[in-house]
Design an enzyme around this catalytic site. Sequence first.
Site, PDB file in Angstrom:
ATOM      1  CE  LYS A 281      -1.679   1.561   4.069  1.00 54.05           C
ATOM      2  NZ  LYS A 281      -1.354   2.971   4.305  1.00 54.05           N
ATOM      3  CG  ASN A 282       2.605   2.745   3.535  1.00 54.82           C
ATOM      4  OD1 ASN A 282       1.427   3.058   3.379  1.00 54.82           O
ATOM      5  ND2 ASN A 282       3.171   2.605   4.722  1.00 54.82           N
TER       6      ASN A 282
ATOM      7  NE  ARG B 183       0.814  11.962   7.840  1.00 53.71           N
ATOM      8  CZ  ARG B 183       1.333  13.135   8.042  1.00 53.71           C
ATOM      9  NH1 ARG B 183       0.670  14.067   8.670  1.00 53.71           N
ATOM     10  NH2 ARG B 183       2.563  13.412   7.635  1.00 53.71           N
TER      11      ARG B 183
ATOM     12  CB  CYS C  32      -2.862  11.546  12.302  1.00 50.75           C
ATOM     13  SG  CYS C  32      -2.620   9.822  11.984  1.00 50.75           S
TER      14      CYS C  32
ATOM     15  NE  ARG D 197       1.628  10.009  10.596  1.00 46.84           N
ATOM     16  CZ  ARG D 197       1.221   8.902   9.964  1.00 46.84           C
ATOM     17  NH1 ARG D 197       0.121   8.304  10.328  1.00 46.84           N
ATOM     18  NH2 ARG D 197       1.923   8.402   8.978  1.00 46.84           N
TER      19      ARG D 197
ATOM     20  CG  ASP E  93       3.718   1.318   9.526  1.00 47.62           C
ATOM     21  OD1 ASP E  93       3.451   2.137  10.417  1.00 47.62           O
ATOM     22  OD2 ASP E  93       3.705   1.599   8.306  1.00 47.62           O
TER      23      ASP E  93
ATOM     24  CB  ILE F  85       8.629   6.474  14.219  1.00 46.38           C
ATOM     25  CG1 ILE F  85       9.796   5.509  13.984  1.00 46.38           C
ATOM     26  CG2 ILE F  85       8.271   7.246  12.942  1.00 46.38           C
ATOM     27  CD1 ILE F  85      11.012   6.074  13.327  1.00 46.38           C
TER      28      ILE F  85
ATOM     29  NE  ARG G  99      -6.468   4.099   6.284  1.00 43.06           N
ATOM     30  CZ  ARG G  99      -5.483   4.590   7.025  1.00 43.06           C
ATOM     31  NH1 ARG G  99      -5.599   4.664   8.322  1.00 43.06           N
ATOM     32  NH2 ARG G  99      -4.377   5.028   6.464  1.00 43.06           N
TER      33      ARG G  99
HETATM   34  C1  UD1 Z   1       5.059   6.770   6.360  1.00 43.66           C
HETATM   35  C2  UD1 Z   1       4.129   5.585   6.185  1.00 43.66           C
HETATM   36  C3  UD1 Z   1       3.633   5.116   7.555  1.00 43.66           C
HETATM   37  C4  UD1 Z   1       4.810   4.824   8.472  1.00 43.66           C
HETATM   38  C5  UD1 Z   1       5.758   6.021   8.522  1.00 43.66           C
HETATM   39  C6  UD1 Z   1       7.041   5.732   9.290  1.00 43.66           C
HETATM   40  C7  UD1 Z   1       3.158   6.015   4.019  1.00 43.66           C
HETATM   41  C8  UD1 Z   1       1.951   6.391   3.228  1.00 43.66           C
HETATM   42  N1  UD1 Z   1       3.017   6.008   5.359  1.00 43.66           N
HETATM   43  O1  UD1 Z   1       4.298   7.820   6.952  1.00 43.66           O
HETATM   44  O2  UD1 Z   1       2.855   3.941   7.371  1.00 43.66           O
HETATM   45  O3  UD1 Z   1       4.337   4.581   9.776  1.00 43.66           O
HETATM   46  O4  UD1 Z   1       6.145   6.410   7.181  1.00 43.66           O
HETATM   47  O5  UD1 Z   1       7.711   4.661   8.730  1.00 43.66           O
HETATM   48  O6  UD1 Z   1       4.197   5.717   3.461  1.00 43.66           O
HETATM   49  N2  UD1 Z   1       7.915  14.325  10.593  1.00 43.66           N
HETATM   50  C9  UD1 Z   1       8.133  15.653  10.874  1.00 43.66           C
HETATM   51  N3  UD1 Z   1       7.871  16.574   9.900  1.00 43.66           N
HETATM   52  C10 UD1 Z   1       7.407  16.209   8.655  1.00 43.66           C
HETATM   53  C11 UD1 Z   1       7.208  14.846   8.391  1.00 43.66           C
HETATM   54  C12 UD1 Z   1       7.474  13.922   9.367  1.00 43.66           C
HETATM   55  O7  UD1 Z   1       8.543  16.021  11.973  1.00 43.66           O
HETATM   56  O8  UD1 Z   1       7.195  17.096   7.811  1.00 43.66           O
HETATM   57  C13 UD1 Z   1       8.181  13.309  11.636  1.00 43.66           C
HETATM   58  C14 UD1 Z   1       6.921  12.539  12.027  1.00 43.66           C
HETATM   59  O9  UD1 Z   1       6.172  13.213  13.013  1.00 43.66           O
HETATM   60  C15 UD1 Z   1       7.498  11.245  12.526  1.00 43.66           C
HETATM   61  C16 UD1 Z   1       8.724  11.047  11.607  1.00 43.66           C
HETATM   62  O10 UD1 Z   1       9.025  12.320  11.077  1.00 43.66           O
HETATM   63  O11 UD1 Z   1       7.951  11.395  13.840  1.00 43.66           O
HETATM   64  C17 UD1 Z   1       8.516  10.049  10.470  1.00 43.66           C
HETATM   65  O12 UD1 Z   1       7.352  10.396   9.749  1.00 43.66           O
HETATM   66  P1  UD1 Z   1       7.198  10.098   8.194  1.00 43.66           P
HETATM   67  O13 UD1 Z   1       8.286   9.194   7.738  1.00 43.66           O
HETATM   68  O14 UD1 Z   1       7.035  11.384   7.465  1.00 43.66           O
HETATM   69  O15 UD1 Z   1       5.825   9.318   8.136  1.00 43.66           O
HETATM   70  P2  UD1 Z   1       4.848   9.309   6.923  1.00 43.66           P
HETATM   71  O16 UD1 Z   1       5.628   9.525   5.667  1.00 43.66           O
HETATM   72  O17 UD1 Z   1       3.685  10.167   7.193  1.00 43.66           O
END
Ligand code: UD1
Length: 423
Positions: free
Chosen positions: A22-23, A96, A120, A125, A311, A333, A403
Amino acid sequence: MDQIRIRGGNVLEGVIPISGAKNAALPLMTASLLTSETLTLENVPQLSDIQSLANLLEQHGTQVNITEQKLGQTLKLTTPTITSTTAPYELVRKMRASILVLGPLLARAREAYVSLPGGCAIGTRPVDVHIKGLEAMGTKITLEEGYIHAEAKNGLKGADYLFPVVSVTGTETLLMAAALADGTTRLENAAREPEVSDLANCLNAMGAKISGIGTGTLIIEGVPALHGATHSVLPDRIETGTYAIAAVMTRGDILLQNTNIDLIPISSALLAQSGVQIHAEGENGIRVNAKGCIPQALDVKTEPFPGFATDLQAQWMALLSVSEGAAMVTETIFENRFMHVPELVRMGADITVNGSSAIIRGGQKLKGAPVMATDLRASVSLVLAGLVAEGETTISRVYHLDRGYERLEEKLNSCGADIERVT
Ligand code: UD1
């Protein structure tokens, strides 16, 4: 509303085919906005998140053609022109990952108006790194009434950007934006998740020039246009890990098909260390044999890939509840990602949470109970617990499971589980 009902205690034996990730499929679908030609994606899982994103893409002008297979589906995505650069709140709030349209819309149409995803269930996030990275590439960004308004009137410019945190979708946003930027972009501290590499490989097949794939430094030489391509989505490593854990918890023996042990490096090593026989079988399979094994409790700490996946944290906790000994799980995370704990405790697990860590004392006899799904991975940890619990477990709010897990009941039933969906 649907519920999942499980009668626990069966040993799982058989074959489970793993679906496409999915991701990986979600960012790949948004990459279709980067070209007027057709992007064909094979091995896309049939999931509600995929449908939600298809709806959003249609609203931007993408023609979506779906051919369903017994498992998975092929999507043909064609966007002759971008008819709307707005991603409305009503569609974005459902998922998201909709934020992934921001980079491609901006790169192709030089403007995007994308709703902020909002709160979320697993923490705040933020999307600040998506925004800062795009700003480094010459984008003017303003936040207007809950929307990100991004403009790059003269096109995006290649830039150097160091991610302050490793972000999966942040890296994907900047990869797609940089593919059509003028000049070279260098992304440092980029996410190394296999889904990021899958996207980069697909973009290269579309004519992009990306190097450093699979490392923390991605170098993207911008090109004026991308073309169509055909790409098969990589296997879902979280689904792989989840069913591997199901085999272990039920002391069963499962062949996971269409997947690869390299996608779950830490969890497979930990399972082997805890006494399970787990190894590659053929080129596209993993055998997990836990017959007669008493899994030992082992600590884990979630980290970006290749570390232990956040995850899989909830599923690992379910496993620890029935393993021998006590172990600590540390979540680095996402804050607030222990929402499965109270539900697991209701089923008899012995878990104490202290900040971002939890101690799980194993060896418990779990008992079936009515429980509630709170997010995607939390819900599947309750399914795993239900598979070994004495008596009946009913899980409500199963739309979370839909999902991310294609044909969950069918896959588990085929290995001897007693699980059904009731309306
Ligand atoms: C993706 C995955 C999700 C997985 C996560 C971590 C998808 C669609 N989703 O989510 O299933 O749990 O990676 O492996 O691929 N952060 C910031 N600022 C930002 C973005 C992120 O501070 O602009 C922080 C987040 O709060 C978190 C960390 O970075 O603590 C990792 O988040 P991120 O890798 O961005 O998660 P997603 O891409 O949303």
